[in-house]
Every structure is written in structure tokens, then in C-alpha cells.
Design an enzyme around this catalytic site. Structure first.
Site, PDB file in Angstrom:
ATOM      1  N   ALA A   1       0.831  -1.200   0.000  1.00 44.35           N
ATOM      2  CA  ALA A   1       0.000   0.000   0.000  1.00 44.35           C
ATOM      3  C   ALA A   1       0.864   1.248   0.000  1.00 44.35           C
ATOM      4  CB  ALA A   1      -0.953  -0.018   1.198  1.00 44.35           C
TER       5      ALA A   1
ATOM      6  N   ASP B   1     -10.771   4.467   7.256  1.00 45.52           N
ATOM      7  CA  ASP B   1     -10.363   4.164   5.880  1.00 45.52           C
ATOM      8  C   ASP B   1     -10.942   2.816   5.451  1.00 45.52           C
ATOM      9  OD1 ASP B   1      -9.078   4.566   3.470  1.00 45.52           O
ATOM     10  OD2 ASP B   1      -7.140   3.806   4.153  1.00 45.52           O
TER      11      ASP B   1
END
Length: 383
Positions: free
Chosen positions: A135, A290
Site C-alpha cells: 500500500a 479508511d
């Protein structure tokens, strides 16, 4: 974020070398983004802007990857905003949520050993030779603890990431100060405050010890909920740059077809997801900040599992009550009070005339009754 911004400014302006690095970074960003926007302008002028959309969307994703973690994170945010970005670009940016180019294994393993203070072999009997996920700020490996035989996920922060993020946040904040008047007039929001909020959460995500504490809080909140799985955390093996967590054996929600193929009841899973989200918002006041599909797993027994707790937010008791009121007003079709809820939540400035909003809310909600989520015009709501 005034105090944090001062810290950011002091770090990027602390020496001549730091200032030179900041200037070079600014030139890199301006050049890269300027060249991309010029290609879009050219496409529009020659009338081929629609036919090259798939290519330009991929180009944008690659550009954000090349510009680094701050831009990758911004792309992830845009991937969840259909009110801002068109669907074809949004779908391409969704790839950034769990498929970012990784950094070399040996660098990652060295960081893990530095945090552990001992060789990998002393702690893990096995560690994957490839990343399980990569990520914006780090990447994940699967490993087995030598002491217990338990499978764990090891999250490792990207090397040298902090100076890059500090420089980018300073540049973002500087640009926002010039755009503030325009953003307030056109969008009704303060550009500097948007950057401050983005930066605050981004800097929090750099400290994995904070994420470990967030994990413990979520574990406590959901300890009696058999439908939600929160991974355990091994704090004794974790540090600011490395986080060791329980391995989640589930199907990532970026692959909905795999969830169906596994025979998981989709409607039941969605109901569990909605319930878990509402409990975070209305009961605990602590919620996952998130929750994109890359951070949510479907367990084969139907449970929902969350990962990546670096971005967590707190909701005040007052705002929890206002949200409950808003739900009641929506059910009762009291759109006047629903519009006032937006002011009470801080979405609208105090004293804003909500009269024009009321018929818009009525049209949107009444038009959505009995329809699925795909039919709900989210762009109209935010508009």
C-alpha cells in the site's frame, strides 16, 4: 493541525539542504502534474478526450505511484469519492488500495530485524518470499511464529518515507493557502483545513505504535460481537515501523466474485457490515477511518474482518446524537430538520440558509426509496 503544521514547516526548512530538497520536490511535482494536465488539455482540443479515458486513467494511477506515498494516499481517497471523480478514473484508482509497487524484500527484512533487535529466524519459522499486499505507506508479509506456530501478518513501513511526506504536506499546505479563497467560494470549504485534516491522519499512520493501540481499542469494542473479526496484535514484536498482527484468513472485498464463489451469503454479509459500521458510529464513537474494500475481508463463516487501523477517528457524544436524529428525520421524512442536522454536524456554516436544501433532500431521498445502492445518486446528495 496548527501545531503539527509548525512541526512540518520546521522540519522541511531546518537547513539549506532541506530547503534545496523541498525545491527539487516541488519542481518534480509541478513538472509531472503539469505534463499530465497538458495531455488532457490536448486530448480535449483534438476531440479525443473520451476515447483515451482508459489510457489516461492508467496513466494517472502510475503517475501517483511514481510521485510517492502522499499522492498514492490522495488517490485512494479519490477512489472513494464518486461525487468528485468519474467512474472510469475511480475504478482505476481503486487499484491503489491494495496493489502498489512494493519495495525490495531485503530492505523490508532489515527494517523488521532492526525493530525486533534480533534475526528474523529467531522469531519466525517461515516468512513469505513475496508481499501479500503493498500500500501507500507500507507492505505486508505472511509469517509463522517460531514460538507458537501461529500465522501472523507483518506490516513494514516504507523506508525513508517520513521526509517525503513532510515535504509533500508543506507543499500541499502552501498551495492550499493560494486556493483557499477559490475553494471557499466555489466549494464552500476551506482548502487549508482539508489539507490539515489529510495531513494529520497521514502523519498518525506513520506511527505503528498508535495503530497497535487502535487495534486494542477495536478488539475491546467488538469482543462480544460474534459477527466481527478484529485481528489480535503482538505488541512485544511491534514498533514504530513494524506491526505484527494475527493473520486474517478471509477474502478481500476487492474481489466480490470470489466472495460469491465461496458460498458466502452476500446479503447477510452486507447486513453485518452495515451493523458493524453503525455500532462504530453510534455506539462506540470510534470508527475505522479508511474502510475501503482493500481493508475489509469476508470470512468464510460469514463474519466481517477489518485490517489497517492507522486511520481511526473519534465521534463526540454530541455528534453521535445528531447522527441518530438525522436517521430519525430521514425515516420520518422531516427534510427541514434533516437539513438543519447538516449545520449541527458542521457540514454547513452556522447561519447558512437551508431553505434551498430542503426540496433537494426530499427529491433525492424519495427518489431513492425502494432502490438499491447502485441507484442512489450520491453525486446529487453532495451537490
Amino acid at each position: 493541525m496548527i501545531f503539527r503544521y509548525i512541526t512540518v514547516r520546521n522540519k522541511v526548512l531546518e537547513s539549506r539542504g532541506a530547503i534545496l530538497s523541498l525545491m527539487l520536490r516541488g519542481v518534480e511535482i509541478v513538472w509531472s502534474l503539469g505534463f499530465y494536465w497538458s495531455t488532457l488539455a490536448y486530448d480535449f482540443l483534438v476531440g479525443r478526450d473520451e476515447e483515451v479515458v482508459p489510457y489516461r486513467a492508467r496513466q494517472l494511477r502510475n503517475l501517483l505511484c511514481n510521485l510517492g506515498p502522499s499522492f498514492i494516499k490522495a488517490g485512494q481517497v479519490l477512489a472513494n469519492r464518486p461525487d468528485i471523480i468519474r467512474e472510469d478514473y475511480m475504478n482505476e484508482l481503486c487499484i491503489l488500495q491494495d496493489d502498489v509497487p512494493p519495495f525490495p524484500n531485503q530492505i523490508a527484512f532489515n527494517i523488521i530485524e532492526e525493530e525486533l533487535g534480533q534475526p528474523l529466524e529467531a522469531v519466525f519459522s517461515r516468512i513469505s518470499s513475496e508481499t501479500i499486499a503493498a500500500a501507500s505507506l507500507g507492505q505486508v508479509y505472511r509469517a509463522t511464529l517460531r514460538s507458537t506456530g501461529e500465522d501472523v501478518a507483518i506490516k513494514v513501513q516504507r523506508p525513508g518515507i517520513e521526509p517525503i511526506i513532510y515535504r509533500d504536506l508543506f507543499l500541499f499546505r502552501t498551495l492550499a493557502s493560494f486556493l483557499n479563497g477559490i475553494s471557499i467560494q466555489k466549494l464552500g470549504c476551506n482548502a487549508e483545513l482539508i489539507v490539515d485534516e489529510f495531513g494529520e491522519k497521514l502523519l498518525e499512520e506513520l506511527d505503528y505504535t498508535l495503530e497497535a493501540r487502535n487495534l486494542e481499542d477495536f478488539l475491546e469494542n467488538f469482543k462480544d460481537d460474534p459477527t466481527v473479526k478484529i485481528p489480535g496484535v503482538y505488541k512485544q514484536l511491534s514498533g514504530p515501523r513494524v506491526l505484527v498482527m494475527e493473520w486474517i484468513d478471509g477474502i478481500r472485498c476487492t474481489n466480490p466474485q470470489a466472495i460469491k464463489d465461496a458460498g458466502i451469503d452476500i446479503d447477510g454479509f452486507l447486513t453485518i457490515g452495515v451493523s458493524a459500521a453503525l455500532r462504530q458510529l453510534l455506539e462506540f464513537g470510534l470508527f475505522h477511518g479508511d474502510p475501503h474494500p482493500g481493508n475489509i475481508f469476508a470470512m468464510r463463516d460469514g463474519r466481517i474482518a477489518y485490517v489497517d487501523f492507522g486511520n481511526v477517528a473519534v465521534l463526540s457524544q454530541q455528534n453521535k446524537q445528531i447522527l441518530i436524529d438525522a436517521v430519525v428525520h430521514a425515516v420520518n421524512e422531516d427534510y427541514a430538520e434533516m437539513a438543519n442536522d447538516f449545520t449541527r454536524l458542521g457540514f454547513l456554516s452556522p447561519g447558512t440558509d437551508v431553505t434551498p436544501i430542503i426540496p433537494a433532500l426530499e427529491a433525492i431521498w424519495q427518489n431513492s426509496l425502494g432502490k438499491g445502492l447502485s441507484d442512489f445518486n450520491f453525486r446529487s446528495v453532495t451537490g
